[in-house]
Motif scaffolding. Structure first.
Motif, mmCIF file in Angstrom:
data_model
loop_
_atom_site.group_PDB
_atom_site.id
_atom_site.type_symbol
_atom_site.label_atom_id
_atom_site.label_comp_id
_atom_site.label_asym_id
_atom_site.label_seq_id
_atom_site.Cartn_x
_atom_site.Cartn_y
_atom_site.Cartn_z
ATOM 1 N N THR A 91 0.825 -1.207 0.000
ATOM 2 C CA THR A 91 0.000 0.000 0.000
ATOM 3 C C THR A 91 0.853 1.248 0.000
ATOM 4 O OG1 THR A 91 -2.020 0.965 0.907
ATOM 5 C CG2 THR A 91 -0.310 0.303 2.490
ATOM 6 N N VAL A 96 -7.012 5.201 -0.444
ATOM 7 C CA VAL A 96 -7.875 6.096 0.330
ATOM 8 C C VAL A 96 -9.251 5.460 0.481
ATOM 9 C CG1 VAL A 96 -6.672 8.201 -0.418
ATOM 10 C CG2 VAL A 96 -8.641 7.377 -1.717
ATOM 11 N N GLU A 100 -8.755 2.060 2.599
ATOM 12 C CA GLU A 100 -8.353 2.201 3.994
ATOM 13 C C GLU A 100 -9.262 1.386 4.917
ATOM 14 O OE1 GLU A 100 -6.221 6.303 4.604
ATOM 15 O OE2 GLU A 100 -8.202 6.605 3.704
ATOM 16 N N SER A 104 -7.920 -1.470 7.245
ATOM 17 C CA SER A 104 -8.196 -1.390 8.680
ATOM 18 C C SER A 104 -8.385 -2.776 9.268
ATOM 19 C CB SER A 104 -9.449 -0.552 8.945
ATOM 20 O OG SER A 104 -9.198 0.797 8.710
ATOM 21 N N THR A 119 -1.315 5.018 4.223
ATOM 22 C CA THR A 119 -2.421 5.342 3.320
ATOM 23 C C THR A 119 -2.767 6.825 3.475
ATOM 24 O OG1 THR A 119 -4.080 4.742 4.965
ATOM 25 C CG2 THR A 119 -3.322 2.985 3.456
ATOM 26 N N GLY A 121 -5.340 8.525 4.680
ATOM 27 C CA GLY A 121 -5.971 9.054 5.890
ATOM 28 C C GLY A 121 -7.230 9.853 5.617
ATOM 29 N N ASN A 123 -11.012 8.714 4.905
ATOM 30 C CA ASN A 123 -12.055 7.723 4.716
ATOM 31 C C ASN A 123 -13.417 8.331 5.048
ATOM 32 O OD1 ASN A 123 -13.430 5.355 4.289
ATOM 33 N ND2 ASN A 123 -12.315 4.177 5.812
ATOM 34 N N LYS A 146 -10.617 4.094 13.233
ATOM 35 C CA LYS A 146 -10.022 2.768 13.093
ATOM 36 C C LYS A 146 -10.883 1.767 13.857
ATOM 37 C CE LYS A 146 -5.402 4.437 12.305
ATOM 38 N NZ LYS A 146 -3.995 4.356 12.638
ATOM 39 N N HIS A 152 -8.630 7.953 12.625
ATOM 40 C CA HIS A 152 -8.134 7.520 11.316
ATOM 41 C C HIS A 152 -7.770 8.718 10.446
ATOM 42 C CE1 HIS A 152 -7.670 5.347 7.571
ATOM 43 N NE2 HIS A 152 -8.356 6.332 7.038
ATOM 44 N N GLY A 156 -4.335 7.593 8.701
ATOM 45 C CA GLY A 156 -4.360 6.473 7.773
ATOM 46 C C GLY A 156 -3.908 5.172 8.413
ATOM 47 N N ILE A 157 -3.667 4.204 7.573
ATOM 48 C CA ILE A 157 -3.168 2.903 8.005
ATOM 49 C C ILE A 157 -1.656 2.912 7.824
ATOM 50 C CG2 ILE A 157 -3.273 0.410 7.641
ATOM 51 C CD1 ILE A 157 -5.911 1.762 8.657
#
Length: 187
Positions: A91, A96, A100, A104, A119, A121, A123, A146, A152, A156-157
């Motif tokens: 990723t 997005v 994401e 998650s 990612t 961030g 969502n 998350k 989140h 992001g992740i």
């Protein structure tokens, strides 16, 4: 396997092979092709995170007096065949929204290594407004957190194995994310 290209029906056609493979690399450097059900083939227990997608409840103008949130999630169940081998997801910041949400689950349930960069961030389903003069604007209409309830947005992740592209790699046409994923799968 590119999750931006492969549909769930295409994945299902190869699922027995995928489940039996010693290693699988899913590329999620982009937007999934309606294929998040692949997560069910990684889960060992039912998904219990059903409050990460939050739609605000407003009944007054100007967003006064928020009455709380309608909370929802995907409620995924384990599915057969279970993917047995080492699994890696690739990723980066192009992932997005839906991507994401997908990742998650991978992060929260520790289903695979996530290789690459954080990612985007961002969502949440968007709301759109068309304005006079041909102008328009959009904004996120939900609060997405998350799966553990933490923030989140703008975070992001995060990858479990961070990788950065290098100028040398780009010059030589190398995919350094994929190289790292292959190294992990072969261990």
């Amino acid at each position: 396997m590119s999750l931006s290209k492969a549909s769930m029906s295409q994945i299902n056609e190869e699922l027995e092979k995928i489940a039996a493979a010693k290693g699988v690399i899913f590329d999620l450097r982009g937007y999934p092709n309606s294929n998040h059900q692949v997560i069910s083939h990684l889960l060992s227990e039912p998904d219990t995170s059903n409050q990460w997608f939050k739609t605000p409840k407003y009944i007054y103008p100007d967003q006064k007096k928020l009455l709380g949130y309608k909370k929802s999630g995907w409620k995924l169940e384990p599915a057969k065949p279970h993917i047995q081998g080492k699994v890696v997801f690739l990723t980066d910041a192009r992932a997005v929204s839906y991507a994401e949400a997908f990742l998650s689950f991978i992060a929260h349930y520790d289903l695979a290594e996530i290789v690459g960069q954080p990612t985007g961030g961002v969502n949440g389903v968007t709301n759109a407004l068309r304005l006079p003069g041909g102008y328009s604007t959009t904004w996120t209409g939900q609060k997405v957190v998350k799966l553990d309830g933490s923030q989140h947005h703008m975070i992001g992740i995060q990858p479990t194995v961070p990788v950065r592209k290098t100028i040398e790699g780009v010059r030589n046409g190398r995919d350094e994310f994929l190289e790292k994923a292959l190294e992990i799968v072969r261990q």
